[in-house]
Write a protein that holds these residues in place. Structure first.
Motif, short mmCIF file in Angstrom:
data_model
loop_
_atom_site.label_atom_id
_atom_site.label_comp_id
_atom_site.label_asym_id
_atom_site.label_seq_id
_atom_site.Cartn_x
_atom_site.Cartn_y
_atom_site.Cartn_z
N ARG A 163 0.65 4.34 -2.56
CA ARG A 163 0.55 5.74 -2.16
C ARG A 163 1.64 6.57 -2.85
O ARG A 163 1.40 7.69 -3.30
N LEU A 164 2.84 5.98 -2.91
CA LEU A 164 3.94 6.67 -3.56
C LEU A 164 3.62 6.94 -5.03
O LEU A 164 3.85 8.02 -5.56
N LEU A 165 3.05 5.90 -5.64
CA LEU A 165 2.70 6.01 -7.05
C LEU A 165 1.68 7.11 -7.26
O LEU A 165 1.80 7.95 -8.15
N LYS A 166 0.66 7.09 -6.38
CA LYS A 166 -0.38 8.11 -6.48
C LYS A 166 0.23 9.50 -6.34
O LYS A 166 -0.12 10.43 -7.05
N ASP A 167 1.14 9.58 -5.37
CA ASP A 167 1.77 10.88 -5.12
C ASP A 167 2.47 11.37 -6.37
O ASP A 167 2.31 12.50 -6.79
N ARG A 168 3.22 10.44 -6.98
CA ARG A 168 3.99 10.84 -8.14
C ARG A 168 3.08 11.20 -9.30
O ARG A 168 3.27 12.18 -9.98
N SER A 172 0.84 -1.20 0.00
CA SER A 172 0.00 0.00 0.00
C SER A 172 0.87 1.25 0.00
O SER A 172 0.51 2.29 -0.54
N TYR A 173 2.06 1.11 0.60
CA TYR A 173 2.99 2.23 0.60
C TYR A 173 3.38 2.59 -0.84
O TYR A 173 3.40 3.75 -1.23
N LYS A 174 3.64 1.52 -1.61
CA LYS A 174 4.04 1.77 -3.00
C LYS A 174 2.92 2.44 -3.79
O LYS A 174 3.15 3.31 -4.61
#
Ligand SMILES: Nc1ncnc2c1ncn2[C@@H]1O[C@H](COP(=O)(O)OP(=O)(O)O)[C@@H](O)[C@H]1O
Ligand SMILES: [Mg+2]
Lengths: 297, 254
Positions: A6-11, A2-4
């Motif tokens: 979130r990171l993806l969404k952020d990017r 889920s962290y990944k």
């Protein structure tokens, strides 16, 4: 995992915002280029100076002089600013420096509401009230005849339209003047009015200029309301009560008609380009000033 | 602690801001031509109390002020009070210097001009006098028409003091006037305050105990909107009677 995500969404979201802003900048550039491209035929036929300074507008004879239209635009815009600026200043000073908090809370949304009213409503209002009033009651004191459809009517309607814009910018400008600066002046025994005049207004001069310039660029591009009350005769006005034909009205009234005349479309596109450049420059100047004000410490 | 003829006498002062009780039953006498400091932890109401003295507080919204502040025996919250001339009696130095948006010369001349001095020659004399009094004259005499904003922060604060003195006040209010300054500028302001004690009544808000000790004749300790203890400097700092004061001066609460 889920962290990944979130990171993806952020990017992704960061990129989307970047792309959206690039897209909007690109749109402006494309419009500018498109207008230039479309108006280049007439620019090859006549010099820019000739087009801007000639009053001959005879499409059938292939003569396109914009001077009367430019004067028309400047006239209504000038009248609008002369009327709107003092009123906006007084209104903004009252709201920012004098009005009790409760009154401010009522007035500010009302003024914002004014700027949301569609131009056609202002136009109708102008036709129903301003035009007949000028024609019947004001013009007879000064000139032999005026229908009321004139530069003054356009200026008044425009003034009412730019008023809320100028007021809301001025309010933001006045709010950037630190409270302690006013207190410093007051503690020297200045009255509220002396403080407003000598400190607040003085500190706000760049902002007042920016608000005015933004008001001008809003007024000069306004089309529909002006078109309804100006009379739309391409002539150099000799008084406030003569008809004028501002540039935006020229485009709106004629684009799509008479396109069989070879240079006609190109001429209209050139007038759009002129407006575009004026508004772009004016906006850039005032945004720059406002940006500076917000960032001074 | 009371005085026979205090310059400022605060009687039963209560201040509410937006429904919060900020100052509670304040009674204090500020003695004439002495330096009185307000100390106390941040948020205890020092600035608020100071601003009730020149009626800057009631310009803010949702402020309710009850009680009396007597300046020279006259209640400044009374009906017939002329707020502008009352404010003129009190110079104000704020936490950061706020020079007016004009030249160094005009900053000093601003007050005198408002109050009727318009002759260039008289203004020249005033400007030189007050800039000299604050030790600025030699530093700025060649750029009197330059913008005051270009001075250093320390110079700006001294300019603000000079500007305040130029309207011939009787009282000077300082709200942590050195908190934005470097040590050398701080020292200059402190020296000026010590000189001014002969001629003016000074009220100084500070959270620096050593500064309070160096400068003040009397100290009031405020805590949560109340005056806990008021007395001569030595008594408050060295022999405090109240437990809260003891804890504060020893550094247990801040
Ligand atoms: N304009 C205001 N609106 C709301 N609360 C305020 C206002 N001014 C001061 N206060 C409150 O009053 C209290 C005292 O503030 P202040 O007098 O500035 O304290 P000090 O100067 O001792 O640090 C604080 O709790 C602060 O939040
Ligand atoms: Mg404070």
């Amino acid at each position: 995992m889920s962290y990944k995500i979130r990171l993806l969404k952020d990017r992704l979201s960061a990129n989307i915002f970047l792309e959206l802003s690039l897209f909007s900048i690109l749109t402006v550039v494309l419009i500018g280029y498109g207008l230039y491209y479309k108006s280049s035929p007439i620019l090859q036929q006549d010099t820019l100076w000739h087009l801007l300074s000639s009053t001959e507008w005879k499409p059938f004879k292939n003569e396109f002089g914009f001077f009367s239209y430019i004067i028309g635009s400047l006239a209504v815009t000038g009248i609008a600013i002369i009327i709107a600026l003092p009123l906006s200043l007084l209104c903004a000073i009252y709201i920012a420096e004098y009005a009790p908090h409760r009154i401010r809370q009522i007035l500010v949304p009302l003024i914002d509401l004014l700027s949301g009213i569609p131009p056609v409503v202002y136009g109708v209002w102008g036709v129903l009230t301003i035009v007949p009033y000028i024609g019947d009651h004001i013009a007879p004191h000064f000139v032999d005849y005026s229908s009321g459809y004139c530069a003054l009517a356009g200026g008044i309607v425009l003034a009412v339209m730019v008023f809320p814009l100028i007021v809301s910018i001025l309010l933001e400008v006045f709010d950037t003047v630190p409270k302690e600066l006013k207190e410093a002046s007051l503690s020297l025994g200045a009255t509220e009015w002396e403080t407003t005049r000598k400190v607040v207004l003085k500190k706000s001069v760049p902002g007042i200029i920016a608000a005015t310039v933004l008001g001008i660029s809003r007024a000069i591009g306004e089309t529909l309301a002006v078109l309804m009350v100006c009379g739309n005769l391409p002539m150099i006005p000799h008084s406030l009560f003569d008809s004028v034909y501002p540039l935006p009205a020229l485009i709106a009234n004629n684009y799509g008609d008479m396109m069989s005349i070879p240079m006609y479309e190109s001429a209209l596109m050139l007038s759009a380009l002129i407006l575009f450049v004026i508004i772009f420059i004016f906006n850039a100047i005032s945004r720059l000033i406002l940006y500076r004000i917000e960032n001074r410490s | 602690m009371t005085f026979e003829s205090p310059h400022i006498r605060v009687k039963d002062l209560n201040v509410h801001i937006g429904g919060n009780h900020i100052l509670k039953n304040i009674n204090i006498d500020i003695p004439d031509k002495k330096l009185t400091s307000f100390i106390g932890p941040s948020g205890c109401g020092k600035t608020t109390l100071l601003k009730t003295f020149n009626r800057l507080l009631d310009r803010n919204k949702d402020v309710q002020i009850d009680g009396q502040v007597l300046v020279d025996g006259e209640n400044i919250y009374g009906k017939d009070i002329e707020v502008t001339s009352m404010r003129q009696k009190m110079g104000l130095l704020s936490q950061r210097p706020f020079p007016l948006p004009m030249s160094i010369y005009d900053n000093i001349a601003y007050g005198p001009r408002l109050h009727g001095t318009t002759k260039k020659k008289e203004l020249d004399v005033l400007v030189e006098h007050y800039l000299t009094a604050t030790g600025l004259w030699d530093e700025v005499k060649d750029r009197l028409n330059g913008s005051a904003a270009r001075l250093s922060i320390g110079q700006q604060q001294r300019l603000c003091l000079a500007r305040g003195l130029a309207v011939e006040p009787e009282i000077i209010l300082g709200d942590e006037p050195t908190s934005a300054l470097d040590p050398i500028s701080t020292q200059k302001i402190e020296e000026l305050f010590l000189q001014l004690k002969d001629k003016y009544t000074l009220v100084l808000v500070t959270h620096i105990l050593r500064q309070a000790r160096r400068l003040s004749d009397y100290i009031a300790f405020l805590y949560m909107g109340e005056i806990i203890e008021f007395g001569p400097t030595e008594d408050i700092l060295l022999r405090p009677k109240e437990k809260l004061t003891q804890e504060y001066v020893k550094g247990y609460i801040s």
